[in-house]
Design a protein around this motif. Structure first.
Motif, PDB file in Angstrom:
ATOM      1  N   ALA A  15       0.815  -1.318  -0.062  1.00 25.99           N
ATOM      2  CA  ALA A  15       0.160  -0.007   0.045  1.00 25.99           C
ATOM      3  C   ALA A  15       0.876   1.225   0.112  1.00 25.99           C
ATOM      4  CB  ALA A  15      -0.789   0.117   1.207  1.00 25.99           C
ATOM      5  N   LYS A  16       2.033   1.106   0.492  1.00 28.17           N
ATOM      6  CA  LYS A  16       2.871   2.233   0.592  1.00 28.17           C
ATOM      7  C   LYS A  16       4.189   2.155  -0.215  1.00 28.17           C
ATOM      8  CE  LYS A  16       1.992   3.392   5.321  1.00 28.17           C
ATOM      9  NZ  LYS A  16       2.439   3.661   6.798  1.00 28.17           N
ATOM     10  N   ASN A  17       4.103   1.055  -1.265  1.00 26.43           N
ATOM     11  CA  ASN A  17       5.475   0.961  -2.133  1.00 26.43           C
ATOM     12  C   ASN A  17       6.588   1.066  -1.406  1.00 26.43           C
ATOM     13  OD1 ASN A  17       3.399   1.002  -3.935  1.00 26.43           O
ATOM     14  ND2 ASN A  17       4.426   2.416  -5.360  1.00 26.43           N
ATOM     15  N   THR A  18       6.836   0.410  -0.452  1.00 27.11           N
ATOM     16  CA  THR A  18       7.821   0.356   0.395  1.00 27.11           C
ATOM     17  C   THR A  18       8.515  -1.112   0.895  1.00 27.11           C
ATOM     18  OG1 THR A  18       6.777   0.559   2.462  1.00 27.11           O
ATOM     19  CG2 THR A  18       7.740   2.616   1.485  1.00 27.11           C
ATOM     20  N   VAL A  19       9.868  -1.405   0.942  1.00 29.99           N
ATOM     21  CA  VAL A  19      10.275  -2.350   1.371  1.00 29.99           C
ATOM     22  C   VAL A  19      11.175  -2.323   2.533  1.00 29.99           C
ATOM     23  CG1 VAL A  19      11.666  -4.573   0.736  1.00 29.99           C
ATOM     24  CG2 VAL A  19      10.043  -3.816  -0.786  1.00 29.99           C
ATOM     25  N   HIS A  20      11.286  -3.023   3.500  1.00 30.40           N
ATOM     26  CA  HIS A  20      12.252  -2.654   4.448  1.00 30.40           C
ATOM     27  C   HIS A  20      13.175  -3.781   4.767  1.00 30.40           C
ATOM     28  CE1 HIS A  20       9.859   0.921   5.535  1.00 30.40           C
ATOM     29  NE2 HIS A  20       8.815   0.000   5.463  1.00 30.40           N
ATOM     30  N   LEU A  21      14.402  -3.648   5.383  1.00 30.55           N
ATOM     31  CA  LEU A  21      15.110  -4.737   5.936  1.00 30.55           C
ATOM     32  C   LEU A  21      15.766  -4.160   7.364  1.00 30.55           C
ATOM     33  CD1 LEU A  21      17.074  -7.253   5.217  1.00 30.55           C
ATOM     34  CD2 LEU A  21      18.703  -5.696   4.751  1.00 30.55           C
ATOM     35  N   GLN A  22      15.126  -4.743   8.279  1.00 28.51           N
ATOM     36  CA  GLN A  22      15.230  -4.580   9.609  1.00 28.51           C
ATOM     37  C   GLN A  22      16.621  -5.479  10.058  1.00 28.51           C
ATOM     38  OE1 GLN A  22      13.757  -2.773  12.148  1.00 28.51           O
ATOM     39  NE2 GLN A  22      15.537  -3.326  13.342  1.00 28.51           N
ATOM     40  N   MET A  23      17.657  -4.851  10.424  1.00 23.07           N
ATOM     41  CA  MET A  23      18.995  -5.402  10.729  1.00 23.07           C
ATOM     42  C   MET A  23      19.351  -5.348  12.208  1.00 23.07           C
ATOM     43  SD  MET A  23      21.032  -4.090   7.199  1.00 23.07           S
ATOM     44  CE  MET A  23      21.254  -2.527   7.930  1.00 23.07           C
ATOM     45  N   ASN A  24      19.429  -6.371  12.934  1.00 30.63           N
ATOM     46  CA  ASN A  24      19.479  -6.365  14.346  1.00 30.63           C
ATOM     47  C   ASN A  24      20.792  -7.057  14.498  1.00 30.63           C
ATOM     48  OD1 ASN A  24      16.894  -5.330  14.715  1.00 30.63           O
ATOM     49  ND2 ASN A  24      16.069  -7.222  14.885  1.00 30.63           N
ATOM     50  N   SER A  25      21.371  -7.001  15.550  1.00 33.37           N
ATOM     51  CA  SER A  25      22.841  -7.553  16.074  1.00 33.37           C
ATOM     52  C   SER A  25      23.835  -7.311  15.117  1.00 33.37           C
ATOM     53  CB  SER A  25      22.423  -8.993  16.451  1.00 33.37           C
ATOM     54  OG  SER A  25      21.367  -9.138  17.534  1.00 33.37           O
ATOM     55  N   LEU A  26      23.871  -6.092  14.593  1.00 36.64           N
ATOM     56  CA  LEU A  26      24.897  -5.812  13.493  1.00 36.64           C
ATOM     57  C   LEU A  26      26.444  -6.331  13.968  1.00 36.64           C
ATOM     58  CD1 LEU A  26      23.188  -2.758  11.914  1.00 36.64           C
ATOM     59  CD2 LEU A  26      23.848  -4.638  10.655  1.00 36.64           C
TER      60      LEU A  26
END
Length: 127
Positions: A75-86
């Protein structure tokens, strides 16, 4: 045609988190499989994670599985990459990529699987 623009990179310490975002233009974004890739200095660009246009299927490489999560909001034309414990080895330029898919669960995992690419966003993880 789709244009993609990444954001959210930065300099963090080991153990911290970042959330990368990819904003895509185009009326048919919901029919595009999306992926995140990264390229570290002196190395080839490598696949990190991908998601089908339905959002029902995703895949990530072993080195980030359990730490990184890919998601999308059609709906928002977005993709996310949540990166934890970098980790310091996550340091790279991260690229968002898109390709029109003909099946709802297709996930591309190779560079050649994708047609449209962003300019990249730098992620630097200090030890």
């Amino acid at each position: 045609q789709v244009q993609v623009v990444e954001s959210g990179g930065g300099l963090v310490q080991a153990g911290d988190f970042l959330r990368l975002s990819c904003a895509a233009s185009g009326r048919t974004f919901s029919r595009y499989a999306m992926g995140w890739f990264r390229q570290a200095p002196g190395k080839e660009r490598e696949f990190v994670a991908g998601i089908s246009w339905s959002g029902g299927s995703s895949y990530s490489v072993d080195s980030v599985r359990g730490r990184f999560t890919i998601s999308r909001d059609n709906a928002k034309n977005t993709v996310h990459l949540q990166m934890n414990s970098l980790k310091p080895e996550d340091t790279a330029v991260y690229y968002c990529a898109a390709v029109e898919a003909y099946t709802s669960e297709y996930v591309g995992i190779e560079n050649i699987d994708y047609k449209y690419w962003g300019q990249g966003t730098q992620v630097t993880v200090s030890s």
